[in-house]
Design a protein around this motif. Structure first.
Motif, PDB file in Angstrom:
ATOM      1  N   LEU A   1     -52.568 -26.107 -45.412  1.00 38.05           N
ATOM      2  CA  LEU A   1     -52.874 -27.392 -46.287  1.00 38.05           C
ATOM      3  C   LEU A   1     -51.831 -28.027 -46.877  1.00 38.05           C
ATOM      4  O   LEU A   1     -51.536 -29.203 -47.015  1.00 38.05           O
ATOM      5  CB  LEU A   1     -54.139 -27.140 -47.322  1.00 38.05           C
ATOM      6  CG  LEU A   1     -55.228 -26.692 -46.632  1.00 38.05           C
ATOM      7  CD1 LEU A   1     -56.463 -26.594 -47.486  1.00 38.05           C
ATOM      8  CD2 LEU A   1     -55.802 -27.650 -45.455  1.00 38.05           C
ATOM      9  N   ALA A   2     -50.905 -27.244 -47.666  1.00 38.42           N
ATOM     10  CA  ALA A   2     -49.878 -27.368 -48.225  1.00 38.42           C
ATOM     11  C   ALA A   2     -48.573 -28.316 -47.397  1.00 38.42           C
ATOM     12  O   ALA A   2     -47.810 -29.021 -48.100  1.00 38.42           O
ATOM     13  CB  ALA A   2     -49.240 -26.356 -49.023  1.00 38.42           C
ATOM     14  N   VAL A   3     -48.570 -27.561 -46.225  1.00 40.70           N
ATOM     15  CA  VAL A   3     -47.614 -28.108 -45.411  1.00 40.70           C
ATOM     16  C   VAL A   3     -47.834 -29.537 -44.868  1.00 40.70           C
ATOM     17  O   VAL A   3     -46.928 -30.415 -44.668  1.00 40.70           O
ATOM     18  CB  VAL A   3     -47.503 -27.075 -44.072  1.00 40.70           C
ATOM     19  CG1 VAL A   3     -46.753 -27.683 -42.799  1.00 40.70           C
ATOM     20  CG2 VAL A   3     -46.919 -25.908 -44.538  1.00 40.70           C
ATOM     21  N   VAL A   4     -49.104 -29.955 -44.684  1.00 43.45           N
ATOM     22  CA  VAL A   4     -49.438 -31.213 -44.160  1.00 43.45           C
ATOM     23  C   VAL A   4     -49.948 -32.211 -45.195  1.00 43.45           C
ATOM     24  O   VAL A   4     -49.826 -33.550 -45.000  1.00 43.45           O
ATOM     25  CB  VAL A   4     -50.719 -31.372 -43.229  1.00 43.45           C
ATOM     26  CG1 VAL A   4     -50.610 -30.252 -41.955  1.00 43.45           C
ATOM     27  CG2 VAL A   4     -51.906 -30.602 -43.993  1.00 43.45           C
ATOM     28  N   SER A   5     -50.174 -31.773 -46.444  1.00 38.02           N
ATOM     29  CA  SER A   5     -50.381 -32.684 -47.631  1.00 38.02           C
ATOM     30  C   SER A   5     -49.972 -32.475 -48.779  1.00 38.02           C
ATOM     31  O   SER A   5     -49.890 -31.411 -49.244  1.00 38.02           O
ATOM     32  CB  SER A   5     -51.825 -32.694 -47.749  1.00 38.02           C
ATOM     33  OG  SER A   5     -52.467 -33.282 -48.995  1.00 38.02           O
ATOM     34  N   PRO A   6     -49.033 -33.658 -49.379  1.00 35.44           N
ATOM     35  CA  PRO A   6     -48.094 -33.117 -50.658  1.00 35.44           C
ATOM     36  C   PRO A   6     -49.211 -32.888 -51.721  1.00 35.44           C
ATOM     37  O   PRO A   6     -48.894 -32.261 -52.854  1.00 35.44           O
ATOM     38  CB  PRO A   6     -47.502 -34.400 -51.028  1.00 35.44           C
ATOM     39  CG  PRO A   6     -48.098 -35.590 -49.853  1.00 35.44           C
ATOM     40  CD  PRO A   6     -48.674 -34.695 -48.803  1.00 35.44           C
TER      41      PRO A   6
ATOM     42  N   TYR B   1     -59.521 -32.532 -38.952  1.00 32.30           N
ATOM     43  CA  TYR B   1     -58.266 -32.913 -38.582  1.00 32.30           C
ATOM     44  C   TYR B   1     -56.785 -32.462 -38.509  1.00 32.30           C
ATOM     45  O   TYR B   1     -56.137 -32.035 -37.810  1.00 32.30           O
ATOM     46  CB  TYR B   1     -58.060 -34.529 -38.979  1.00 32.30           C
ATOM     47  CG  TYR B   1     -56.780 -35.143 -38.875  1.00 32.30           C
ATOM     48  CD1 TYR B   1     -56.595 -35.739 -37.596  1.00 32.30           C
ATOM     49  CD2 TYR B   1     -55.821 -35.229 -39.937  1.00 32.30           C
ATOM     50  CE1 TYR B   1     -55.326 -36.595 -37.522  1.00 32.30           C
ATOM     51  CE2 TYR B   1     -54.649 -35.560 -39.546  1.00 32.30           C
ATOM     52  CZ  TYR B   1     -54.425 -36.453 -38.433  1.00 32.30           C
ATOM     53  OH  TYR B   1     -53.121 -36.888 -38.052  1.00 32.30           O
ATOM     54  N   ILE B   2     -56.865 -31.753 -39.828  1.00 36.23           N
ATOM     55  CA  ILE B   2     -55.865 -30.886 -40.416  1.00 36.23           C
ATOM     56  C   ILE B   2     -55.467 -29.657 -39.374  1.00 36.23           C
ATOM     57  O   ILE B   2     -54.426 -29.434 -38.704  1.00 36.23           O
ATOM     58  CB  ILE B   2     -55.925 -30.458 -41.617  1.00 36.23           C
ATOM     59  CG1 ILE B   2     -55.727 -31.547 -42.863  1.00 36.23           C
ATOM     60  CG2 ILE B   2     -54.786 -29.509 -42.115  1.00 36.23           C
ATOM     61  CD1 ILE B   2     -56.049 -31.264 -44.191  1.00 36.23           C
ATOM     62  N   TYR B   3     -56.760 -29.052 -38.992  1.00 36.25           N
ATOM     63  CA  TYR B   3     -56.392 -27.868 -37.912  1.00 36.25           C
ATOM     64  C   TYR B   3     -56.735 -28.278 -36.637  1.00 36.25           C
ATOM     65  O   TYR B   3     -56.797 -27.542 -35.564  1.00 36.25           O
ATOM     66  CB  TYR B   3     -57.777 -26.961 -38.505  1.00 36.25           C
ATOM     67  CG  TYR B   3     -57.508 -25.973 -39.518  1.00 36.25           C
ATOM     68  CD1 TYR B   3     -56.893 -24.824 -39.367  1.00 36.25           C
ATOM     69  CD2 TYR B   3     -57.815 -26.426 -40.910  1.00 36.25           C
ATOM     70  CE1 TYR B   3     -56.685 -24.053 -40.139  1.00 36.25           C
ATOM     71  CE2 TYR B   3     -57.476 -25.867 -41.863  1.00 36.25           C
ATOM     72  CZ  TYR B   3     -56.935 -24.654 -41.952  1.00 36.25           C
ATOM     73  OH  TYR B   3     -56.751 -23.758 -42.916  1.00 36.25           O
TER      74      TYR B   3
END
Length: 283
Positions: A46-51, A84-86
């Protein structure tokens, strides 16, 4: 070399990398059972895709709880964001206008530009009917904080209203009378004002505001793909086809026409004089 082709499989316990955080999205009308429904995930992913998630889990005041309670968000929209993230496959076309706009809220809140662009696509072509256009516009107004998206959707509703509903003065009066005492009054009359600025709809075939079905095709209105009707020679049977390309012969100006065939029949092309061609918009 080990590689993950579909990140959604990482959420499967059988994959072997356990999740390390879960979200408990608490909606106001949730019963006790629903409040125990958790949405699992991986902090690093999650941290990689969203600040926003990066700050939440690895910032100075990082979240350390295994279950993170969140109030005031739409649970289904949050699930779609995680999907969506996954990289799970999502059929956006099956979602309601409210849910799509709640996903817009998620994308804005968690700074997910890719998700924002993804959800804009189904919103831009959201299907409308004469019965749903006003309720949809009313829902859109509830999300007016997203100004660009809200205005685009209202224009979409106004265009549908102008071209598919308010086609006569009688239809316009009937529309106004339907909503005069309705809870949707303000939205309906806002759409009426917006509809005034919508250019008149043109026939998709002859490209004229007033359809020229059955009228002769002029040189100025000729274009590839136009559907036309004609008779060959002295034959009384009318043929229908599509213009393919212009042909100039000693006998005059002609067009190559691809005949409209039944399924399974071989394609047939014929040359037809311009003076024998008529628009076939409604046949």
């Amino acid at each position: 070399m080990f590689a993950v082709k579909n990140w959604s499989q990482v959420l499967d316990p059988a994959f072997g990398i356990p999740t390390d955080v879960a979200f408990n999205i608490m909606e106001e009308d949730d019963n006790e059972d629903n409040r125990q429904e958790y949405i699992p995930a991986h902090k690093y992913f999650l941290a990689v895709v969203s600040p926003v998630f990066k700050t939440m889990f690895f910032g100075l005041a990082k979240e350390t709880r295994e279950v993170v309670p969140i109030k005031g968000l739409n649970k289904e929209a949050f699930k779609l964001m995680i999907d969506y993230i996954y990289q799970k496959e999502i059929c956006w076309e099956e979602r309601s206008i409210t849910l799509l706009l709640e996903v817009v809220n998620m994308a804005e809140m968690y700074d997910l530009g890719g998700l924002m662009e993804e959800v804009k696509k189904p919103l831009a072509k959201f299907p409308l009917t004469p019965e749903t256009v006003v309720p949809v516009a009313s829902t859109v107004q509830e999300f007016s904080q997203f100004e660009d998206i809200s205005n685009q959707l209202l224009d979409h509703c106004a265009t549908f209203l102008a071209t598919q509903v308010l086609t006569t003065k009688t239809a316009t009066r009937q529309f106004a009378s339907t909503y005069i005492d309705s809870p949707y009054y303000a939205t309906a009359f806002k759409l009426l004002e917006l509809a005034k600025d919508v250019p008149p709809a043109k026939c998709h075939n002859c490209m004229q505001v007033e359809c020229e079905d059955r009228l002769p095709v002029s040189l100025e209105s000729m274009r590839r793909g136009c559907r036309v009707a004609f008779r060959l020679g002295t034959c009384m049977v009318e043929e229908v086809g599509w213009l393919v390309e212009e042909c100039y012969e000693h006998s005059g100006h002609k067009w190559l026409v691809r005949l409209e065939m039944e399924e399974g029949e071989e394609e047939e092309l014929v040359k037809v004089k311009l003076i024998n061609l008529f628009f076939a918009c409604k046949l």
